[in-house]
Scaffold this motif. Structure first.
Motif, PDB file in Angstrom:
ATOM      1  N   LEU A   1       0.812  -1.211   0.000  1.00 22.71           N
ATOM      2  CA  LEU A   1       0.000   0.000   0.000  1.00 22.71           C
ATOM      3  C   LEU A   1       0.846   1.262   0.000  1.00 22.71           C
ATOM      4  N   VAL A   2       1.962   1.219   0.695  1.00 22.04           N
ATOM      5  CA  VAL A   2       2.833   2.394   0.755  1.00 22.04           C
ATOM      6  C   VAL A   2       3.530   2.616  -0.584  1.00 22.04           C
ATOM      7  N   ALA A   3       4.065   1.547  -1.148  1.00 20.54           N
ATOM      8  CA  ALA A   3       4.797   1.675  -2.415  1.00 20.54           C
ATOM      9  C   ALA A   3       3.872   1.924  -3.596  1.00 20.54           C
ATOM     10  N   ALA A   4       2.615   1.528  -3.484  1.00 21.06           N
ATOM     11  CA  ALA A   4       1.683   1.663  -4.610  1.00 21.06           C
ATOM     12  C   ALA A   4       1.471   3.119  -5.009  1.00 21.06           C
ATOM     13  N   ALA A   5       1.500   4.018  -4.050  1.00 21.94           N
ATOM     14  CA  ALA A   5       1.307   5.442  -4.372  1.00 21.94           C
ATOM     15  C   ALA A   5       2.425   5.935  -5.301  1.00 21.94           C
ATOM     16  N   GLY A   6       3.665   5.628  -4.966  1.00 20.98           N
ATOM     17  CA  GLY A   6       4.782   6.034  -5.813  1.00 20.98           C
ATOM     18  C   GLY A   6       4.802   5.315  -7.146  1.00 20.98           C
ATOM     19  N   ILE A   7       4.429   4.043  -7.143  1.00 21.05           N
ATOM     20  CA  ILE A   7       4.397   3.277  -8.393  1.00 21.05           C
ATOM     21  C   ILE A   7       3.332   3.828  -9.338  1.00 21.05           C
ATOM     22  N   LEU A   8       2.155   4.101  -8.810  1.00 22.85           N
ATOM     23  CA  LEU A   8       1.088   4.670  -9.648  1.00 22.85           C
ATOM     24  C   LEU A   8       1.467   6.047 -10.179  1.00 22.85           C
ATOM     25  N   PHE A   9       2.119   6.854  -9.352  1.00 21.45           N
ATOM     26  CA  PHE A   9       2.563   8.182  -9.780  1.00 21.45           C
ATOM     27  C   PHE A   9       3.581   8.052 -10.916  1.00 21.45           C
ATOM     28  N   SER A  10       4.532   7.123 -10.761  1.00 21.18           N
ATOM     29  CA  SER A  10       5.545   6.967 -11.814  1.00 21.18           C
ATOM     30  C   SER A  10       4.952   6.401 -13.096  1.00 21.18           C
ATOM     31  N   GLU A  11       3.968   5.537 -12.981  1.00 22.43           N
ATOM     32  CA  GLU A  11       3.324   4.992 -14.174  1.00 22.43           C
ATOM     33  C   GLU A  11       2.453   6.043 -14.862  1.00 22.43           C
TER      34      GLU A  11
ATOM     35  N   HIS B   1      12.606   6.181  -7.986  1.00 24.75           N
ATOM     36  CA  HIS B   1      12.238   4.839  -7.538  1.00 24.75           C
ATOM     37  C   HIS B   1      13.011   4.428  -6.288  1.00 24.75           C
ATOM     38  N   VAL B   2      14.261   4.847  -6.177  1.00 21.94           N
ATOM     39  CA  VAL B   2      15.026   4.559  -4.959  1.00 21.94           C
ATOM     40  C   VAL B   2      14.435   5.330  -3.780  1.00 21.94           C
ATOM     41  N   ALA B   3      14.056   6.588  -3.996  1.00 19.78           N
ATOM     42  CA  ALA B   3      13.427   7.360  -2.929  1.00 19.78           C
ATOM     43  C   ALA B   3      12.088   6.751  -2.524  1.00 19.78           C
ATOM     44  N   ASN B   4      11.328   6.271  -3.492  1.00 19.83           N
ATOM     45  CA  ASN B   4      10.070   5.593  -3.179  1.00 19.83           C
ATOM     46  C   ASN B   4      10.335   4.332  -2.358  1.00 19.83           C
ATOM     47  N   GLY B   5      11.395   3.612  -2.678  1.00 23.83           N
ATOM     48  CA  GLY B   5      11.751   2.423  -1.909  1.00 23.83           C
ATOM     49  C   GLY B   5      12.139   2.760  -0.480  1.00 23.83           C
ATOM     50  N   VAL B   6      12.897   3.831  -0.294  1.00 27.83           N
ATOM     51  CA  VAL B   6      13.313   4.227   1.057  1.00 27.83           C
ATOM     52  C   VAL B   6      12.107   4.665   1.880  1.00 27.83           C
ATOM     53  N   VAL B   7      11.242   5.477   1.295  1.00 26.68           N
ATOM     54  CA  VAL B   7      10.048   5.928   2.020  1.00 26.68           C
ATOM     55  C   VAL B   7       9.148   4.746   2.351  1.00 26.68           C
ATOM     56  N   SER B   8       8.972   3.841   1.408  1.00 24.05           N
ATOM     57  CA  SER B   8       8.127   2.668   1.646  1.00 24.05           C
ATOM     58  C   SER B   8       8.714   1.781   2.737  1.00 24.05           C
ATOM     59  N   ALA B   9      10.032   1.576   2.714  1.00 19.69           N
ATOM     60  CA  ALA B   9      10.667   0.753   3.735  1.00 19.69           C
ATOM     61  C   ALA B   9      10.574   1.414   5.101  1.00 19.69           C
ATOM     62  N   TRP B  10      10.748   2.723   5.153  1.00 16.65           N
ATOM     63  CA  TRP B  10      10.687   3.433   6.432  1.00 16.65           C
ATOM     64  C   TRP B  10       9.277   3.359   7.027  1.00 16.65           C
TER      65      TRP B  10
ATOM     66  N   GLY C   1      15.591  -2.188  -2.582  1.00 18.73           N
ATOM     67  CA  GLY C   1      14.277  -2.453  -3.156  1.00 18.73           C
ATOM     68  C   GLY C   1      13.924  -1.482  -4.267  1.00 18.73           C
ATOM     69  N   GLY C   2      14.188  -0.201  -4.059  1.00 19.78           N
ATOM     70  CA  GLY C   2      13.906   0.794  -5.093  1.00 19.78           C
ATOM     71  C   GLY C   2      14.738   0.579  -6.342  1.00 19.78           C
ATOM     72  N   LEU C   3      15.995   0.228  -6.159  1.00 15.77           N
ATOM     73  CA  LEU C   3      16.851  -0.033  -7.319  1.00 15.77           C
ATOM     74  C   LEU C   3      16.410  -1.297  -8.056  1.00 15.77           C
ATOM     75  N   ALA C   4      16.018  -2.314  -7.310  1.00 17.95           N
ATOM     76  CA  ALA C   4      15.536  -3.542  -7.954  1.00 17.95           C
ATOM     77  C   ALA C   4      14.255  -3.266  -8.740  1.00 17.95           C
ATOM     78  N   TYR C   5      13.358  -2.455  -8.183  1.00 22.43           N
ATOM     79  CA  TYR C   5      12.134  -2.119  -8.917  1.00 22.43           C
ATOM     80  C   TYR C   5      12.471  -1.342 -10.189  1.00 22.43           C
ATOM     81  N   TRP C   6      13.388  -0.394 -10.071  1.00 20.47           N
ATOM     82  CA  TRP C   6      13.745   0.400 -11.243  1.00 20.47           C
ATOM     83  C   TRP C   6      14.354  -0.482 -12.332  1.00 20.47           C
ATOM     84  N   LEU C   7      15.190  -1.447 -11.944  1.00 21.10           N
ATOM     85  CA  LEU C   7      15.816  -2.317 -12.931  1.00 21.10           C
ATOM     86  C   LEU C   7      14.794  -3.185 -13.658  1.00 21.10           C
ATOM     87  N   VAL C   8      13.749  -3.636 -12.940  1.00 21.84           N
ATOM     88  CA  VAL C   8      12.778  -4.526 -13.562  1.00 21.84           C
ATOM     89  C   VAL C   8      11.690  -3.744 -14.290  1.00 21.84           C
ATOM     90  N   ALA C   9      11.091  -2.760 -13.636  1.00 18.04           N
ATOM     91  CA  ALA C   9       9.915  -2.106 -14.218  1.00 18.04           C
ATOM     92  C   ALA C   9      10.011  -0.595 -14.297  1.00 18.04           C
TER      93      ALA C   9
END
Length: 178
Positions: free
Chosen positions: A72-82, A92-101, A130-138
């Protein structure tokens, strides 16, 4: 047809990228904070086998918790980027850090027990991974409206060449004064 394929590709890549980011973050937390390697240094072979089983069970539990709570936390950043086709790795790395925090704050116990991810260093490191892995894949191809490749007409050479700029040589009457 290209738009339909691109839309279907986004429906596959986004969950796959999210799953890759959760696995990367869980690996950082498990290996770093819980020092999984120390489970296998026991002198007794039975203790090593027990350590291996504990590591597998712990990995599955943490992975399941991260998948459920941080979506739910990461979905906001993912939807914004899409929606806005943001392909920046920094976003995406910043989204990963915020989501993890925020996800680590959701894990925080209220009865004084130790937290699952108690060290902020490992929480931030898990978010970075996590953010870097997401950026590399999608994330590097985010957005539905921006095609990854050129259109078939551009590949076939059917489009006219781009317009040429007027010649601004010194003998041309259109050249600006020096």
């Amino acid at each position: 047809m290209d738009n339909l394929v691109r839309l279907l590709l986004r429906f596959v890549l986004v969950p796959l990228g999210y799953f890759a980011s959760v696995i990367a973050g869980a690996c950082v937390i498990l290996i770093g904070e819980w020092r999984i390697g120390s489970l296998f240094t026991a002198a007794d072979p039975g203790d090593r086998a027990l350590g291996f089983i504990v590591a597998i069970v712990t990995t599955v539990v943490v992975l399941f918790m991260l998948l459920m709570l941080m979506w739910l936390v990461a979905a906001a950043g993912i939807l914004f980027s899409e929606a806005f086709a943001i392909r920046s790795w920094m976003f995406h790395v910043a989204n990963g850090v915020v989501s993890a925090w925020i996800g680590a704050q959701l894990f925080a116990p209220t009865d004084g027990a130790t937290a699952v991810a108690g060290d902020p260093f490992y929480v931030v490191a898990a978010g970075l991974a996590g953010g870097l892995a997401y950026w590399l894949v999608a994330g590097s191809t985010a957005g539905f409206f921006k095609p990854i490749l050129r259109s078939p007409a551009e590949r076939a050479g059917a489009l006219p060449p781009p317009p040429r700029r007027p010649d601004l040589s010194p003998t041309s009457p259109e050249s600006p004064p020096r």
